[in-house]
Write an enzyme that holds these catalytic residues in place. Structure first.
Site, PDB file in Angstrom:
ATOM      1  N   ILE A 146       0.852  -1.205   0.000  1.00  0.00           N
ATOM      2  CA  ILE A 146       0.000   0.000   0.000  1.00  0.00           C
ATOM      3  C   ILE A 146       0.884   1.251   0.000  1.00  0.00           C
ATOM      4  O   ILE A 146       1.728   1.400   0.878  1.00  0.00           O
ATOM      5  CB  ILE A 146      -0.928   0.061   1.241  1.00  0.00           C
ATOM      6  CG1 ILE A 146      -1.676  -1.259   1.437  1.00  0.00           C
ATOM      7  CG2 ILE A 146      -1.904   1.222   1.127  1.00  0.00           C
ATOM      8  CD1 ILE A 146      -2.535  -1.301   2.698  1.00  0.00           C
ATOM      9  N   ASP A 198       6.862  -5.073  15.600  1.00  0.00           N
ATOM     10  CA  ASP A 198       6.904  -4.713  14.182  1.00  0.00           C
ATOM     11  C   ASP A 198       5.869  -3.617  13.886  1.00  0.00           C
ATOM     12  O   ASP A 198       6.157  -2.646  13.189  1.00  0.00           O
ATOM     13  CB  ASP A 198       6.627  -5.960  13.318  1.00  0.00           C
ATOM     14  CG  ASP A 198       6.657  -5.652  11.840  1.00  0.00           C
ATOM     15  OD1 ASP A 198       7.766  -5.432  11.304  1.00  0.00           O
ATOM     16  OD2 ASP A 198       5.581  -5.604  11.205  1.00  0.00           O
ATOM     17  N   LYS A 227       6.519   0.325  12.575  1.00  0.00           N
ATOM     18  CA  LYS A 227       5.869   0.922  11.404  1.00  0.00           C
ATOM     19  C   LYS A 227       5.082   2.179  11.801  1.00  0.00           C
ATOM     20  O   LYS A 227       5.035   3.158  11.063  1.00  0.00           O
ATOM     21  CB  LYS A 227       4.931  -0.097  10.750  1.00  0.00           C
ATOM     22  CG  LYS A 227       5.677  -1.237  10.065  1.00  0.00           C
ATOM     23  CD  LYS A 227       4.742  -2.384   9.749  1.00  0.00           C
ATOM     24  CE  LYS A 227       5.472  -3.479   8.975  1.00  0.00           C
ATOM     25  NZ  LYS A 227       4.701  -4.731   8.894  1.00  0.00           N
ATOM     26  N   GLY A 240       4.704 -10.434   2.490  1.00  0.00           N
ATOM     27  CA  GLY A 240       4.914 -11.399   1.410  1.00  0.00           C
ATOM     28  C   GLY A 240       5.903 -10.878   0.387  1.00  0.00           C
ATOM     29  O   GLY A 240       6.160  -9.672   0.297  1.00  0.00           O
TER      30      GLY A 240
HETATM   31  N1  HSE Z   1       6.355  -9.414   9.373  1.00  0.00           N
HETATM   32  C1  HSE Z   1       5.780  -8.324   8.670  1.00  0.00           C
HETATM   33  C2  HSE Z   1       4.275  -8.426   8.733  1.00  0.00           C
HETATM   34  C3  HSE Z   1       6.264  -8.321   7.254  1.00  0.00           C
HETATM   35  O1  HSE Z   1       3.781  -9.519   9.042  1.00  0.00           O
HETATM   36  O2  HSE Z   1       3.592  -7.444   8.490  1.00  0.00           O
HETATM   37  C4  HSE Z   1       5.888  -7.093   6.479  1.00  0.00           C
HETATM   38  O3  HSE Z   1       6.455  -5.941   7.019  1.00  0.00           O
END
Ligand code: HSE
Length: 418
Positions: A130, A195, A199, A297
């Protein structure tokens, strides 16, 4: 008209994303971009590319004057930061997908771009396919962006979907997420929310000009969510998602966190299943907009890297307008949140900390309540993620300080207490 320059790429990493990019570039010859060398850590592995392409010596890329673009898709944050720093200082443009590295080194990366005047693009670092970063950079004016609410981690969304819709157990769902190349090599980063908060820290910068280390942003993952929570959600016509949210409050400051949250059936984010991500942006005049696409992915992530590489042909770089051209926003922890908590025993719940509790349910084994807390309580203490206590934010969880007295009075009246 400007002629598009030839891009000679030095690639760091040939895992899920690196190999995806290699294949994708082979299918896009019109881009005039080619990979000259790939630096890898483990030379012994079988790889689907000519052996001469690979090296384990990073200087073969960093000291090669013909290479004008470094693409870095490794998952060692410290090594990634070193590569990015040397590449930029050495006059090379950089494309990176290392969200942990970027989130942990935002001030230095901003500084490096200012010093060198070179582009550092990282669209793949948030929501993979995206184009959310470039959108936030270019489209929304500082004053108009009221809120962003998003699913930014594909693996946890995949696990929740598989558990609650396909009745898979947690471990099997996680294993599948690993096999499909969605999960981090250390899946704790996905499951426990690291994670997603990395982000979120990156997106806060592009959305609001906020530069905040992920350690200073309230977050957790899906590790404490129970089957009983899913049953309560179903009864109430809700879904459970791991959501990043940022909202401008009445005082002009921004509330931001990553936490599990209920979403109403029919909410755009309730349609986001499996490894997909979704972003709902609310802005002044446009009202709500919804962006949807694969968030993890090989090819979806490589597509974002490819788009960044393509943007380098016309010297695109982030201007960080919200930070440098406007007054950047500030984060605030001066607000309240309405939460759902499920727990094994009342002794784990400090009831005196709640402004008010408007619903509770005391089953023999699992109990739950819905109540309002100052967000500071969640920031300063960790009882809400210990002893198998599960916290899920309610549908519209943020309560502005200026509204709390009025809402408390109304809630107590409704409960017949005043
Ligand atoms: N491990 C991350 C997720 C990969 O599952 O979003 C993509 O950033």
């Amino acid at each position: 008209m400007e002629t598009h320059k030839k891009l000679t790429i030095g690639l760091f990493g040939f895992g899920v994303v690196g190999e995806g990019l290699y294949k994708v570039l082979q299918q896009t010859p019109s881009l005039n971009a080619s990979i000259k060398k790939v630096c890898i850590k483990h030379p012994g592995k079988q790889r689907n590319a000519p052996e001469t392409l690979f090296t384990t010596v990073k200087e073969e890329i960093l000291n090669d004057a013909e290479i004008n673009v470094v693409v870095e898709v490794i998952d060692d944050a410290d090594a990634a930061f070193e590569i990015v720093s040397i590449a930029l200082r050495g006059g090379k443009a950089v494309v990176s997908a290392s969200k942990k590295m970027i989130a942990e080194h935002l001030p230095e990366i901003l500084q490096l771009q200012q010093e060198t005047g070179l582009p550092f693009l990282c669209e793949a670092a948030a929501c993979a396919s995206i184009p959310v970063i470039r959108n936030l950079e270019e489209y929304y004016d500082n004053d108009l962006l009221h809120s962003i609410k998003a699913i930014v981690n594909g693996s946890t969304n995949f696990i929740l979907t598989k558990m609650f819709e396909d009745k898979l157990d947690f471990q099997s769902a996680l294993l599948l997420a690993k096999q499909l190349g969605f999960a981090e090599s250390n899946p704790k980063l996905d499951v426990e929310g690291y994670d997603a908060v990395n982000k979120w820290s990156i997106l806060l910068n592009h959305a609001y000009g906020i530069v905040e280390h992920p350690d200073n942003i309230l977050f957790t993952g899906i590790q404490n969510i129970q089957l009983s929570d899913a049953l309560v959600a179903k009864e109430k016509g809700l879904d459970i998602k791991l959501i990043g949210q940022a909202k401008k409050l009445k005082n002009g400051k921004v509330a931001a966190f990553v936490l599990p949250q209920f979403v109403k059936n029919g909410d755009p984010l309730s349609f986001v299943k499996n490894e997909y991500n979704g972003v709902v942006i609310e802005s002044g005049f446009a009202d709500k907009q919804f962006f949807y696409g694969k968030g993890a992915g090989s090819f979806p992530t490589a597509s974002a890297v490819l788009s960044d590489i393509s943007a380098l042909r016309y010297n695109y770089r982030y201007e960080y307008k919200k930070r440098y051209h406007h007054t950047p926003h500030e984060l605030t922890n001066e607000y309240f949140v309405k939460v759902y908590l499920s727990f094994d025993d009342w002794k784990y719940i400090p009831r005196e900390k709640f402004e008010w509790i408007e619903e509770w349910h005391a089953d023999a084994d699992r109990k739950y309540l819905i109540g309002v807390l100052p967000v500071q309580e969640l920031i300063q203490n960790s009882w809400w993620k210990e002893n198998q206590t599960s916290l899920i934010l309610t549908v519209d969880p943020i309560i502005d300080n200026l509204d709390i007295i009025h809402l408390k009075k109304r809630s107590l009246e409704l409960a017949g207490i005043q």
